[in-house]
Each structure stands twice: as structure tokens, then as C-alpha cells.
Write a protein that holds these residues in place. Structure first.
Motif, PDB file in Angstrom:
ATOM      1  N   TYR A 176     -26.495 130.152  23.972  1.00 15.95           N
ATOM      2  CA  TYR A 176     -26.524 129.332  22.759  1.00 15.95           C
ATOM      3  C   TYR A 176     -27.359 128.078  22.980  1.00 15.95           C
ATOM      4  O   TYR A 176     -28.139 127.674  22.111  1.00 15.95           O
ATOM      5  N   LYS A 177     -27.199 127.471  24.136  1.00 16.38           N
ATOM      6  CA  LYS A 177     -27.935 126.236  24.410  1.00 16.38           C
ATOM      7  C   LYS A 177     -29.436 126.481  24.500  1.00 16.38           C
ATOM      8  O   LYS A 177     -30.234 125.589  24.194  1.00 16.38           O
ATOM      9  N   ARG A 178     -29.840 127.686  24.913  1.00 16.99           N
ATOM     10  CA  ARG A 178     -31.268 127.983  24.977  1.00 16.99           C
ATOM     11  C   ARG A 178     -31.858 128.234  23.606  1.00 16.99           C
ATOM     12  O   ARG A 178     -33.057 128.135  23.404  1.00 16.99           O
ATOM     13  N   GLY A 179     -31.006 128.613  22.642  1.00 15.98           N
ATOM     14  CA  GLY A 179     -31.492 128.878  21.299  1.00 15.98           C
ATOM     15  C   GLY A 179     -32.148 130.241  21.195  1.00 15.98           C
ATOM     16  O   GLY A 179     -31.989 131.103  22.063  1.00 15.98           O
ATOM     17  N   GLY A 180     -32.901 130.452  20.145  1.00 17.88           N
ATOM     18  CA  GLY A 180     -33.581 131.732  19.948  1.00 17.88           C
ATOM     19  C   GLY A 180     -32.577 132.864  19.780  1.00 17.88           C
ATOM     20  O   GLY A 180     -31.536 132.730  19.140  1.00 17.88           O
ATOM     21  N   LYS A 181     -32.896 134.013  20.378  1.00 23.30           N
ATOM     22  CA  LYS A 181     -32.032 135.182  20.254  1.00 23.30           C
ATOM     23  C   LYS A 181     -30.657 134.928  20.853  1.00 23.30           C
ATOM     24  O   LYS A 181     -29.663 135.509  20.418  1.00 23.30           O
ATOM     25  N   GLY A 182     -30.602 134.073  21.866  1.00 21.22           N
ATOM     26  CA  GLY A 182     -29.328 133.795  22.493  1.00 21.22           C
ATOM     27  C   GLY A 182     -28.342 133.126  21.557  1.00 21.22           C
ATOM     28  O   GLY A 182     -27.137 133.283  21.696  1.00 21.22           O
ATOM     29  N   ALA A 183     -28.852 132.382  20.580  1.00 19.37           N
ATOM     30  CA  ALA A 183     -27.978 131.690  19.629  1.00 19.37           C
ATOM     31  C   ALA A 183     -27.639 132.551  18.416  1.00 19.37           C
ATOM     32  O   ALA A 183     -26.698 132.244  17.683  1.00 19.37           O
ATOM     33  N   GLU A 184     -28.384 133.631  18.223  1.00 16.77           N
ATOM     34  CA  GLU A 184     -28.180 134.450  17.037  1.00 16.77           C
ATOM     35  C   GLU A 184     -26.777 135.031  16.975  1.00 16.77           C
ATOM     36  O   GLU A 184     -26.182 135.138  15.897  1.00 16.77           O
ATOM     37  N   VAL A 185     -26.239 135.448  18.123  1.00 19.55           N
ATOM     38  CA  VAL A 185     -24.922 136.076  18.130  1.00 19.55           C
ATOM     39  C   VAL A 185     -23.856 135.117  17.625  1.00 19.55           C
ATOM     40  O   VAL A 185     -22.895 135.524  16.976  1.00 19.55           O
ATOM     41  N   TRP A 186     -24.017 133.822  17.893  1.00 16.72           N
ATOM     42  CA  TRP A 186     -23.078 132.818  17.387  1.00 16.72           C
ATOM     43  C   TRP A 186     -23.353 132.504  15.919  1.00 16.72           C
ATOM     44  O   TRP A 186     -22.414 132.338  15.129  1.00 16.72           O
ATOM     45  N   ASN A 187     -24.615 132.401  15.546  1.00 14.25           N
ATOM     46  CA  ASN A 187     -24.969 132.018  14.178  1.00 14.25           C
ATOM     47  C   ASN A 187     -24.721 133.134  13.176  1.00 14.25           C
ATOM     48  O   ASN A 187     -24.371 132.876  12.021  1.00 14.25           O
TER      49      ASN A 187
END
Length: 267
Positions: free
Chosen positions: A191-202
């Protein structure tokens, strides 16, 4: 010379081939089979699921960059917990953490472990339009009158997990949205890196909230996950920003069986 180089490259196993060979080796195969005994999961089925997970595009960074020994250890930990790594099941995942592969249990994996331990688990989120009442103390409970009209429901504001024990006792784990997001912000590298890593949370905030609350509730359960990632991580972990990291695992060499046996004995 070019022909010799081509022959050498053809003989060099790919990372997936090397992992497959290790899972079949005498250093690991008997230990995996013993760990899975009584779970209903065969060693061959476990291996197929693990290789399917590690062959996915999102696992390329882990397979190529993480310390190879840590991958084997994480696989052994998954077998010891009796959890399959097949992505479709959502029970467990291998994720990179600082150049090491670690086992991360998904919330479905925690529920599976709870079921084996004789527990019944229910989890749900609460929305702003819901009416709810939380009771703490020796007989904790929660009652929720849900708002079914989407226009009045609002956003989710809290999440809870009720664990029922065979003795009739139960525990309640309750987290506000702020508490869930605090865990996310502190522990979720993706999540902190953003991009695809944050998509699962968003894109799936309610499901991620339930996962976070289940993980917290599991700390009170009579289960054990060897080597499991403790809290807050998620099931998507891409690492484009870790380009400076390299895999320092020595390449397999002829006559290296003793080293592999030693690694197997240490697990």
C-alpha cells in the motif's frame, strides 16, 4: 565458444525448475509429506499449487530476487501449517520482505485453521447507516441492524469478528475504520508503494478490513503458523522499486547435495 555458451544455458535450470527439483529432493520431500499428514493434502497436490503460485507473473520478482533458501523455508512453513498456496484458494501466499520470501496467511487460511481447531468464525463490516450495539466484558456480543438501502448505507465504519469455541465461549474482536487504516499504513509495504500494490486496498476495502480484523482475532486462537507474516500485510506485493536488491543465493553446483541436505535438516 558460442555453442558452448548455448549448451551451458540450456543446462542451467530456471528458478521454477530449481524449486521443483528441490521439492522433490530427499532433503525436502519426506519433510513436506510428513507435515501434510492428516491434512488431506497430498505432497504432489501441495507442490502443484506452490509451483502454480510461483509461476504467476506477479511472483516473478520473488522467484528471481529473493534469497532461494528463504523460499524453501516459506514453502516448508506453508506445509507445516497445512495451507495450500494456490492463488484461487486464497489461503496463503509467499511475499517478498527485504530480500526474503515469507509466508503470509490470507484470511481464508486463518478461517481454515480455525475450523480445524474446532472454532466457528464470522466476520462482517458495519456501515455508517447501520444501527449497532457492542457489548464488552465476560460475555461479549454485537448486534447490528443493517441499512439495506444503498443510498442510505454510507461507507463502512467498523469491522468485527466473532469466534465461537466448542465450549460455548466466544470472543469479539472489533476494529474501527481508523484502527484498520492505521494497521494498513504501518504494515502494508504494498500500500505504501502505491500503484498496483494499493489497488487491493482501494478496490476491496471491506474485504481487506475483514482480513485485518481476522488476523487480529487469530492471536487468541489455539493455532500456530510457523514463520507467518505477523500483521497487516496484503496479498499483492509487487516490487518495482527494489531494483537494487539482488538474490545472493549461490547457484546450484554439481556435488552440492550435501549443502541441500544441510538446509533441509535445518527446517
Amino acid at each position: 565458444m558460442n555453442a558452448q555458451v548455448q549448451v551451458a544455458e540450456e543446462r542451467t535450470p530456471s528458478p521454477i525448475q530449481a524449486i521443483s527439483a528441490m521439492l522433490d529432493s530427499q532433503a525436502f520431500a519426506p519433510k513436506i509429506a510428513a507435515s501434510l499428514d492428516g491434512t488431506g493434502i497430498s505432497a504432489e497436490r501441495f507442490k502443484r499449487a506452490a509451483l502454480a503460485a510461483l509461476s504467476r507473473p506477479e511472483a516473478q520478482y520473488l522467484v528471481e530476487k529473493c534469497n532461494r533458501a528463504s523460499i524453501y523455508t516459506a514453502l516448508m512453513n506453508a506445509a507445516a501449517a497445512g495451507l495450500e498456496l494456490h492463488p484461487a484458494l486464497g489461503q496463503a501466499y509467499l511475499v517478498p520482505r527485504g530480500g526474503q520470501a515469507v509466508l503470509q496467511v490470507g484470511y481464508k487460511g486463518y478461517i481454515a485453521l480455525a475450523s480445524r481447531a474446532g472454532l466457528a468464525v464470522e466476520a462482517d463490516v458495519i456501515y455508517a447507516g447501520d444501527r449497532f450495539r457492542v457489548v464488552k466484558g465476560t460475555n461479549p456480543d454485537i448486534s447490528v441492524e443493517p441499512e439495506f438501502d444503498p443510498a442510505k448505507r454510507g461507507e463502512w465504519v467498523a469491522v468485527y469478528v466473532i469466534t465461537h469455541y466448542a465450549s460455548g465461549a466466544k470472543t469479539l474482536t472489533f476494529m474501527t475504520r481508523a484502527e484498520v487504516e492505521k494497521v494498513r499504513n504501518r504494515y502494508s509495504d504494498a500500500y505504501k508503494r502505491g500503484g498496483k500494490g494499493a489497488e487491493v486496498w482501494n478496490e476491496n476495502p471491506e474485504e481487506m478490513a475483514k482480513k485485518t480484523c481476522i488476523r487480529r482475532a487469530s492471536k487468541l486462537w489455539p493455532i500456530s503458523v510457523p514463520g507467518g507474516d505477523d500483521e497487516g500485510g496484503d496479498t499483492v506485493d509487487h516490487a518495482p522499486q527494489h531494483q537494487g536488491m539482488r538474490d545472493v543465493t549461490p547457484a546450484p553446483r554439481a556435488g552440492g547435495a550435501a549443502a541441500l541436505d544441510a538446509l533441509g535438516e535445518s527446517l
